[in-house]
Design a protein around this motif. Structure first.
Motif, PDB file in Angstrom:
ATOM      1  N   PHE A  47       0.822  -1.208   0.000  1.00  0.00           N
ATOM      2  CA  PHE A  47       0.000   0.000   0.000  1.00  0.00           C
ATOM      3  C   PHE A  47       0.856   1.257   0.000  1.00  0.00           C
ATOM      4  N   PHE A  48       1.803   1.352   0.945  1.00  0.00           N
ATOM      5  CA  PHE A  48       2.596   2.567   1.027  1.00  0.00           C
ATOM      6  C   PHE A  48       3.552   2.709  -0.155  1.00  0.00           C
ATOM      7  N   THR A  49       4.046   1.589  -0.690  1.00  0.00           N
ATOM      8  CA  THR A  49       4.907   1.659  -1.869  1.00  0.00           C
ATOM      9  C   THR A  49       4.134   2.258  -3.042  1.00  0.00           C
ATOM     10  N   THR A  50       2.926   1.751  -3.278  1.00  0.00           N
ATOM     11  CA  THR A  50       2.109   2.254  -4.375  1.00  0.00           C
ATOM     12  C   THR A  50       1.674   3.688  -4.119  1.00  0.00           C
ATOM     13  N   TYR A  51       1.277   3.950  -2.877  1.00  0.00           N
ATOM     14  CA  TYR A  51       0.790   5.297  -2.541  1.00  0.00           C
ATOM     15  C   TYR A  51       1.866   6.351  -2.731  1.00  0.00           C
ATOM     16  N   GLU A  52       3.067   6.096  -2.218  1.00  0.00           N
ATOM     17  CA  GLU A  52       4.138   7.078  -2.328  1.00  0.00           C
ATOM     18  C   GLU A  52       4.586   7.249  -3.775  1.00  0.00           C
ATOM     19  N   ALA A  53       4.428   6.198  -4.588  1.00  0.00           N
ATOM     20  CA  ALA A  53       4.800   6.305  -5.999  1.00  0.00           C
ATOM     21  C   ALA A  53       3.775   7.121  -6.785  1.00  0.00           C
ATOM     22  N   LEU A  54       2.481   6.990  -6.430  1.00  0.00           N
ATOM     23  CA  LEU A  54       1.426   7.650  -7.180  1.00  0.00           C
ATOM     24  C   LEU A  54       1.115   9.060  -6.682  1.00  0.00           C
ATOM     25  N   ARG A  55       1.302   9.298  -5.388  1.00  0.00           N
ATOM     26  CA  ARG A  55       0.863  10.559  -4.793  1.00  0.00           C
ATOM     27  C   ARG A  55       1.457  11.803  -5.442  1.00  0.00           C
ATOM     28  N   PRO A  56       2.779  11.865  -5.693  1.00  0.00           N
ATOM     29  CA  PRO A  56       3.317  13.098  -6.298  1.00  0.00           C
ATOM     30  C   PRO A  56       2.702  13.397  -7.663  1.00  0.00           C
ATOM     31  N   ALA A  57       2.526  12.349  -8.488  1.00  0.00           N
ATOM     32  CA  ALA A  57       1.968  12.569  -9.825  1.00  0.00           C
ATOM     33  C   ALA A  57       0.504  12.973  -9.750  1.00  0.00           C
ATOM     34  N   MET A  58      -0.282  12.264  -8.926  1.00  0.00           N
ATOM     35  CA  MET A  58      -1.707  12.560  -8.844  1.00  0.00           C
ATOM     36  C   MET A  58      -1.979  13.898  -8.162  1.00  0.00           C
ATOM     37  N   THR A  77      -7.548  16.223  -3.945  1.00  0.00           N
ATOM     38  CA  THR A  77      -7.972  14.826  -3.904  1.00  0.00           C
ATOM     39  C   THR A  77      -6.986  13.888  -4.575  1.00  0.00           C
ATOM     40  N   GLY A  78      -5.857  14.379  -5.024  1.00  0.00           N
ATOM     41  CA  GLY A  78      -4.824  13.492  -5.555  1.00  0.00           C
ATOM     42  C   GLY A  78      -4.365  12.510  -4.493  1.00  0.00           C
ATOM     43  N   ASP A  79      -4.290  12.949  -3.238  1.00  0.00           N
ATOM     44  CA  ASP A  79      -3.932  12.050  -2.139  1.00  0.00           C
ATOM     45  C   ASP A  79      -4.976  10.952  -1.995  1.00  0.00           C
ATOM     46  N   ALA A  80      -6.251  11.332  -2.093  1.00  0.00           N
ATOM     47  CA  ALA A  80      -7.317  10.350  -1.971  1.00  0.00           C
ATOM     48  C   ALA A  80      -7.284   9.358  -3.130  1.00  0.00           C
ATOM     49  N   ALA A  81      -7.075   9.835  -4.345  1.00  0.00           N
ATOM     50  CA  ALA A  81      -7.035   8.949  -5.511  1.00  0.00           C
ATOM     51  C   ALA A  81      -5.881   7.967  -5.412  1.00  0.00           C
ATOM     52  N   ALA A  82      -4.738   8.441  -4.973  1.00  0.00           N
ATOM     53  CA  ALA A  82      -3.589   7.551  -4.803  1.00  0.00           C
ATOM     54  C   ALA A  82      -3.882   6.504  -3.734  1.00  0.00           C
ATOM     55  N   GLY A  83      -4.580   6.915  -2.670  1.00  0.00           N
ATOM     56  CA  GLY A  83      -4.945   5.970  -1.616  1.00  0.00           C
ATOM     57  C   GLY A  83      -5.894   4.906  -2.104  1.00  0.00           C
ATOM     58  N   VAL A  84      -6.842   5.281  -2.979  1.00  0.00           N
ATOM     59  CA  VAL A  84      -7.803   4.318  -3.518  1.00  0.00           C
ATOM     60  C   VAL A  84      -7.092   3.257  -4.350  1.00  0.00           C
ATOM     61  N   VAL A  85      -6.270   3.690  -5.301  1.00  0.00           N
ATOM     62  CA  VAL A  85      -5.573   2.747  -6.182  1.00  0.00           C
ATOM     63  C   VAL A  85      -4.660   1.826  -5.375  1.00  0.00           C
ATOM     64  N   ALA A  86      -3.914   2.395  -4.445  1.00  0.00           N
ATOM     65  CA  ALA A  86      -2.994   1.596  -3.636  1.00  0.00           C
ATOM     66  C   ALA A  86      -3.744   0.569  -2.795  1.00  0.00           C
ATOM     67  N   SER A  87      -4.867   0.980  -2.223  1.00  0.00           N
ATOM     68  CA  SER A  87      -5.625   0.090  -1.364  1.00  0.00           C
ATOM     69  C   SER A  87      -6.235  -1.073  -2.132  1.00  0.00           C
ATOM     70  N   VAL A  88      -6.825  -0.804  -3.300  1.00  0.00           N
ATOM     71  CA  VAL A  88      -7.459  -1.853  -4.093  1.00  0.00           C
ATOM     72  C   VAL A  88      -6.443  -2.910  -4.515  1.00  0.00           C
ATOM     73  N   LEU A  89      -5.293  -2.478  -4.980  1.00  0.00           N
ATOM     74  CA  LEU A  89      -4.271  -3.426  -5.425  1.00  0.00           C
ATOM     75  C   LEU A  89      -3.757  -4.274  -4.273  1.00  0.00           C
ATOM     76  N   ALA A  90      -3.477  -3.636  -3.151  1.00  0.00           N
ATOM     77  CA  ALA A  90      -2.917  -4.366  -2.015  1.00  0.00           C
ATOM     78  C   ALA A  90      -3.954  -5.278  -1.367  1.00  0.00           C
ATOM     79  N   LYS A  91      -5.192  -4.796  -1.263  1.00  0.00           N
ATOM     80  CA  LYS A  91      -6.235  -5.567  -0.584  1.00  0.00           C
ATOM     81  C   LYS A  91      -6.555  -6.861  -1.318  1.00  0.00           C
TER      82      LYS A  91
END
Length: 318
Positions: A195-206, A216-230
């Motif tokens: 989750f944190f690997t994906t989130y930290e990778a996506l957050r700056p771009a989003m 809401t870029g932080d929220a979008a990055a959290g959604v993508v990271a959570s779905v993949l990891a879960k």
């Protein structure tokens, strides 16, 4: 700071505790109904596609997220969707505080490894795994209580948080509070790492996307990271829930026919043998529906709360 070019401002320890606790509290309240539905579906062991399997079922038969919600409201009232919310709120506040504090501390410790510092993605994975493992172990008894309250039907087993703690301590001892903990740690370490690997990778771009308003870029990055990891670790989450309701009260929950499970590996083997691979993913849909907004609210609230706290302290008196 030498070698610290990719280390963001994580805030002070107190700031992180306050922001993490706030994020956990708000997130939990918003997704409580989906959490209750997910637990009910995970504990339902009969096959939905085989009508013959319904004949021996004692308790409700749930099919789908919305129909399960309607059934709970009809049979138990609207408050049934928030069963277990008190221990869950306590868990989320403590979990969020421990998680973000451990993540910050681990990230800062890894930053001191220069010139042998890990790549940013590896640092995020290690920090997330450590934070998730520590937070899970520290708050696990509250997680177990949340599950048992959510699994109760109209006939209540525990009438209060104090009574539930007393009953488990009396009849199951201290190990009773940690049923399924090994599955939880085995699940949360890779989950939070991914989750944190994906989130930290996506957050700056989003965060730089103009099409996403109000930060809401932080929220979008959290959604993508959570779905993949879960999705990757969901079977362990299902096993954890079924292990949590073992013990002397196993046959008294809303699903009366929950079988006996012993250990993570044996539980997975039993589920595969009786229900196949699909049996390990029962409740995945609602879990993803829950995980996505939960992570979005958590990460968005955390980033906003941390910034507000930091700005307030900068503007305040010395």
């Amino acid at each position: 700071m030498a070698g610290g070019e990719h280390l963001k401002d994580e805030g002070t320890r107190r700031q992180v505790v306050l922001a993490g606790g706030t994020a956990g509290l708000i997130s939990r309240f918003c997704i409580a109904p989906l959490d209750v539905v997910k637990i009910r579906l995970q504990l339902q062991i009969h096959s939905l596609s085989d009508p013959d399997s319904h004949r021996s079922v004692r308790g409700p038969i749930y099919k789908g997220t919305l129909s399960t919600m309607r059934a709970i409201v009809r049979q138990e009232g609207i408050t049934g969707l928030w069963k277990g919310n008190i221990p869950a709120e306590m868990m989320y506040v403590c979990y969020g505080a421990v998680q973000f504090t451990a993540y910050r501390s681990t990230t800062q410790a890894l930053a001191l490894l220069h010139p042998y510092r890990l790549p940013p993605s590896a640092e995020s994975f290690v920090s997330g795994a450590v934070a998730g493992g520590l937070a899970t172990a520290a708050t696990y008894p509250l997680d177990l209580l949340r599950t048992r309250f959510a699994a109760q039907g109209p006939d209540r087993i525990y009438h209060s948080l104090r009574a539930s703690v007393a009953d488990i301590a009396r009849y199951e001892g201290m190990p009773g509070f940690f049923r399924g903990c090994s599955a939880a740690v085995a699940q949360i370490v890779p989950y939070m790492g991914l989750f944190f690997t994906t989130y930290e990778a996506l957050r700056p771009a989003m965060a730089s996307w103009d099409s996403l308003p109000f930060g809401t870029g932080d929220a979008a990055a959290g959604v993508v990271a959570s779905v993949l990891a879960k999705t990757g670790v969901f079977p362990l989450d299902l096993v954890r829930k079924r292990l949590q309701v073992q013990g002397p009260t196993r046959t008294r929950y809303v699903h009366r026919n929950i079988p006996e499970y012993h250990g993570v590996v044996r539980s997975i083997t039993m589920i595969l043998r009786t229900h196949g691979v699909r049996g390990l993913y029962r409740g995945l849909t609602v879990s993803l529906l829950k995980a996505a907004p939960a992570s979005a609210v958590t990460m968005w609230t955390y980033e906003r709360a941390l910034k507000i706290i930091q700005d307030w302290e900068v503007a305040g008196p010395d």
